[in-house]
Enzyme design. Sequence first.
Site, PDB file in Angstrom:
ATOM      1  N   LYS A 210     -48.345 -39.891 -30.031  1.00 16.28           N
ATOM      2  CA  LYS A 210     -47.094 -39.971 -30.789  1.00 16.28           C
ATOM      3  C   LYS A 210     -47.118 -38.947 -31.930  1.00 16.28           C
ATOM      4  O   LYS A 210     -46.195 -38.185 -32.119  1.00 16.28           O
ATOM      5  CB  LYS A 210     -46.924 -41.398 -31.324  1.00 16.28           C
ATOM      6  CG  LYS A 210     -45.652 -41.601 -32.105  1.00 16.28           C
ATOM      7  CD  LYS A 210     -45.446 -43.057 -32.477  1.00 16.28           C
ATOM      8  CE  LYS A 210     -44.300 -43.189 -33.466  1.00 16.28           C
ATOM      9  NZ  LYS A 210     -44.045 -44.552 -33.892  1.00 16.28           N
ATOM     10  N   GLU A 216     -59.259 -38.420 -32.085  1.00 20.29           N
ATOM     11  CA  GLU A 216     -59.841 -38.604 -30.753  1.00 20.29           C
ATOM     12  C   GLU A 216     -59.090 -37.774 -29.714  1.00 20.29           C
ATOM     13  O   GLU A 216     -59.687 -37.046 -28.920  1.00 20.29           O
ATOM     14  CB  GLU A 216     -59.780 -40.094 -30.340  1.00 20.29           C
ATOM     15  CG  GLU A 216     -60.688 -41.014 -31.122  1.00 20.29           C
ATOM     16  CD  GLU A 216     -60.062 -41.537 -32.403  1.00 20.29           C
ATOM     17  OE1 GLU A 216     -59.041 -40.960 -32.875  1.00 20.29           O
ATOM     18  OE2 GLU A 216     -60.591 -42.525 -32.954  1.00 20.29           O
ATOM     19  N   GLY A 272     -46.362 -47.092 -31.196  1.00 18.13           N
ATOM     20  CA  GLY A 272     -47.349 -46.680 -30.194  1.00 18.13           C
ATOM     21  C   GLY A 272     -47.638 -47.774 -29.169  1.00 18.13           C
ATOM     22  O   GLY A 272     -47.665 -47.538 -27.960  1.00 18.13           O
ATOM     23  N   ARG A 273     -47.826 -48.995 -29.641  1.00 15.28           N
ATOM     24  CA  ARG A 273     -48.192 -50.089 -28.725  1.00 15.28           C
ATOM     25  C   ARG A 273     -46.989 -50.631 -27.947  1.00 15.28           C
ATOM     26  O   ARG A 273     -47.125 -51.558 -27.161  1.00 15.28           O
ATOM     27  CB  ARG A 273     -48.911 -51.193 -29.495  1.00 15.28           C
ATOM     28  CG  ARG A 273     -48.177 -51.703 -30.723  1.00 15.28           C
ATOM     29  CD  ARG A 273     -49.081 -52.542 -31.609  1.00 15.28           C
ATOM     30  NE  ARG A 273     -48.418 -52.950 -32.846  1.00 15.28           N
ATOM     31  CZ  ARG A 273     -48.392 -52.234 -33.959  1.00 15.28           C
ATOM     32  NH1 ARG A 273     -48.965 -51.046 -34.007  1.00 15.28           N
ATOM     33  NH2 ARG A 273     -47.793 -52.700 -35.045  1.00 15.28           N
ATOM     34  N   GLU A 358     -52.734 -55.646 -33.179  1.00 10.82           N
ATOM     35  CA  GLU A 358     -52.309 -54.579 -34.090  1.00 10.82           C
ATOM     36  C   GLU A 358     -50.945 -54.955 -34.680  1.00 10.82           C
ATOM     37  O   GLU A 358     -50.601 -54.563 -35.788  1.00 10.82           O
ATOM     38  CB  GLU A 358     -52.242 -53.220 -33.374  1.00 10.82           C
ATOM     39  CG  GLU A 358     -52.352 -52.050 -34.339  1.00 10.82           C
ATOM     40  CD  GLU A 358     -52.458 -50.693 -33.674  1.00 10.82           C
ATOM     41  OE1 GLU A 358     -51.446 -50.222 -33.121  1.00 10.82           O
ATOM     42  OE2 GLU A 358     -53.534 -50.086 -33.704  1.00 10.82           O
ATOM     43  N   HIS A 389     -66.933 -67.440 -13.884  1.00 16.63           N
ATOM     44  CA  HIS A 389     -68.389 -67.405 -13.720  1.00 16.63           C
ATOM     45  C   HIS A 389     -69.056 -66.774 -14.932  1.00 16.63           C
ATOM     46  O   HIS A 389     -70.187 -66.314 -14.844  1.00 16.63           O
ATOM     47  CB  HIS A 389     -68.739 -66.660 -12.430  1.00 16.63           C
ATOM     48  CG  HIS A 389     -68.236 -67.387 -11.222  1.00 16.63           C
ATOM     49  ND1 HIS A 389     -68.985 -68.350 -10.571  1.00 16.63           N
ATOM     50  CD2 HIS A 389     -67.040 -67.354 -10.600  1.00 16.63           C
ATOM     51  CE1 HIS A 389     -68.271 -68.841  -9.570  1.00 16.63           C
ATOM     52  NE2 HIS A 389     -67.081 -68.270  -9.569  1.00 16.63           N
ATOM     53  N   LYS A 509     -60.145 -44.326 -40.809  1.00 15.36           N
ATOM     54  CA  LYS A 509     -59.863 -42.938 -40.411  1.00 15.36           C
ATOM     55  C   LYS A 509     -60.158 -41.976 -41.566  1.00 15.36           C
ATOM     56  O   LYS A 509     -60.763 -40.931 -41.382  1.00 15.36           O
ATOM     57  CB  LYS A 509     -58.376 -42.783 -40.035  1.00 15.36           C
ATOM     58  CG  LYS A 509     -57.977 -43.391 -38.719  1.00 15.36           C
ATOM     59  CD  LYS A 509     -56.513 -43.008 -38.418  1.00 15.36           C
ATOM     60  CE  LYS A 509     -55.937 -43.830 -37.293  1.00 15.36           C
ATOM     61  NZ  LYS A 509     -54.515 -43.619 -37.100  1.00 15.36           N
TER      62      LYS A 509
HETATM   63  O1  F6P Z   1     -54.917 -45.917 -34.975  1.00 16.80           O
HETATM   64  C1  F6P Z   1     -53.923 -46.730 -34.465  1.00 16.80           C
HETATM   65  C2  F6P Z   1     -52.841 -45.937 -33.808  1.00 16.80           C
HETATM   66  O2  F6P Z   1     -52.001 -45.402 -34.762  1.00 16.80           O
HETATM   67  C3  F6P Z   1     -52.086 -46.800 -32.825  1.00 16.80           C
HETATM   68  O3  F6P Z   1     -51.098 -47.546 -33.418  1.00 16.80           O
HETATM   69  C4  F6P Z   1     -51.611 -45.793 -31.849  1.00 16.80           C
HETATM   70  O4  F6P Z   1     -51.211 -46.386 -30.643  1.00 16.80           O
HETATM   71  C5  F6P Z   1     -52.832 -44.930 -31.717  1.00 16.80           C
HETATM   72  O5  F6P Z   1     -53.357 -44.869 -33.028  1.00 16.80           O
HETATM   73  C6  F6P Z   1     -52.623 -43.549 -31.177  1.00 16.80           C
HETATM   74  O6  F6P Z   1     -51.726 -42.821 -31.942  1.00 16.80           O
HETATM   75  P1  F6P Z   1     -51.058 -41.499 -31.413  1.00 16.80           P
HETATM   76  O7  F6P Z   1     -50.244 -41.842 -30.219  1.00 16.80           O
HETATM   77  O8  F6P Z   1     -50.238 -40.966 -32.539  1.00 16.80           O
HETATM   78  O9  F6P Z   1     -52.161 -40.547 -31.042  1.00 16.80           O
END
Ligand code: F6P
Length: 546
Positions: A210, A216, A272-273, A358, A389, A509
């Site tokens: 987003k 990452e 995002g979620r 979240e 199990h 972060k």
């Molecule tokens: O760190 C949490 C978050 O902001 C989530 O809410 C989101 O889904 C994820 O990081 C990834 O964010 P982006 O789509 O901006 O890379």
Amino acid sequence: MTTAQKSLTDRAAWKALETHSKAIRNLHLRQIFVDDPGRDERLTAEASGLFLDYSKNRVTNETLSLLLKLAEESGLRERIDAMFRGDKINITENRAVLHVALRTPKGKSIVVDGKDVVPDVHEVLDRMAEFSNKIRSGAWTGHTGKRIRNIVNIGIGGSDLGPVMAYEALRHYSDRNLTFRFVSNVDGTDFAEATRDLDPAETLFIVSSKTFTTLETMTNAQTARAWSLKGLGGDEKAVARHFVAVSTNAKEVTKFGIDTANMFGFWDWVGGRYSMDSAIGLSTMIAVGPEGFRAMLDGFHQMDEHFRATPFERNLPVLMALLTIWYTDFFGSETVAILPYDQYLKRFPAYLQQLTMESNGKSIRLDGQRVNYDTSPVYWGEPGTNGQHSFYQLIHQGTRLIPCDLIGFCQSLNPLGDHHDYLMSNVFAQAEALAFGKTAEQVKAEGTADWLVPHRTFEGNRPSNTILADRLTPQVLGTLIALYEHNVFTQGVIWGIDSFDQWGVELGKVLAQRIIPELKASGEPELHHDGSTNALIRRYRQHKAK
Ligand code: F6P
């Protein structure tokens, strides 16, 4: 002060629930069923192909009417309308919350800041469909002219969990000539293992983010770029054939080197979620085709309409949310187990973890005050029968109360011999065992030695919901996800929290950004953390070069 503005614990329904919960705390589901023989039919609800049996919950008619009253007193009706209207209900980020617009059919309108957003949604969907068809037909080729056979989605959180869950859930409907991989972790192992057997000439990366700034994702995207260029002779032009972006941030996408012609956008009013049905679902659309994706959107939309228009006493998301509030706030229950009896839903619990926790893992109310009640439980789970199990022992005989959602399908997508009857017998058996258990008398009557009787007794009185659908289709998947989205929304409204921000992820972060140069420095850096953190960083530095 209206009742909706009254603090939650001061509302009449809350107070009544407190008194009522004491009165029925020790009432056993065995007795509840004896006292109320019609509940197996009455405490069910149905919407767009999903059937919910919530009769095996520790609730009476009075409980339900008080919980429904709590929903009314909490202003749920107005809040639903506000969300669908596009009001900026995400107050800490001053944003509308309009994932429902992502599945609104063409021709309807939802206005945000004076602009109807529905045509924009369909413009992106149409572009996604065109691109997906090109990949699926082989019309889109890689830099060397080879057909694309591998799709790698790079993203994390909502830009990963939705796509990977949906791919697994809809694998049955996917194009089996294409290979799908999902890279999320900044741990290099994730990228290395996902790509080790792939040919760069046949591999397309979808960089999904987003913000397009997430550490990452950007790290994995740079690694992917280098991997691609290395495999394709280093020609920068190759990037345009092997990378597309899904983002709200065109500036950062361009900076990364992806042509915005190869970018699929979405908007800040999609959390995002809550984004798997936006362009973030591009990998899903490539896998199942535009028609399958549109069927999934239709499923979402049907549940949206059910949630918006159905009276609360028959409203699936509302009922499920109220039950969660009942156990969380009046029984001290701390978790909810999500138990899908379908192997294709193996990533569904992980997906729901972000959606639920979240969203509602908050302790500050909309008015800035701290809550004086518990908010989101911990959601977790595994597909049945594997969980049986493993951890079901604790659910059946442990000391904690763990409400369960059991999800099953009447028809298997892979009907092999008797497998499906065996699978489904376990859904019904588990819900039965959890609710009614096995008394000491029953155990004794089987000739069990006295000393062993307590060990073999099942207390029961463990609540569960059973959700049944005919078949796991794209449409049913959309309906199921929207069910939980609106369940989470309802919980958040009653708890009076902002379910759409996630400030709690920020501090870690920021601190990581500060620590990165300390780990990379060639000379010994000056450290100004607490003693423990300083010592851990020093130890890592000493050992990393070995
Ligand atoms: O760190 C949490 C978050 O902001 C989530 O809410 C989101 O889904 C994820 O990081 C990834 O964010 P982006 O789509 O901006 O890379």
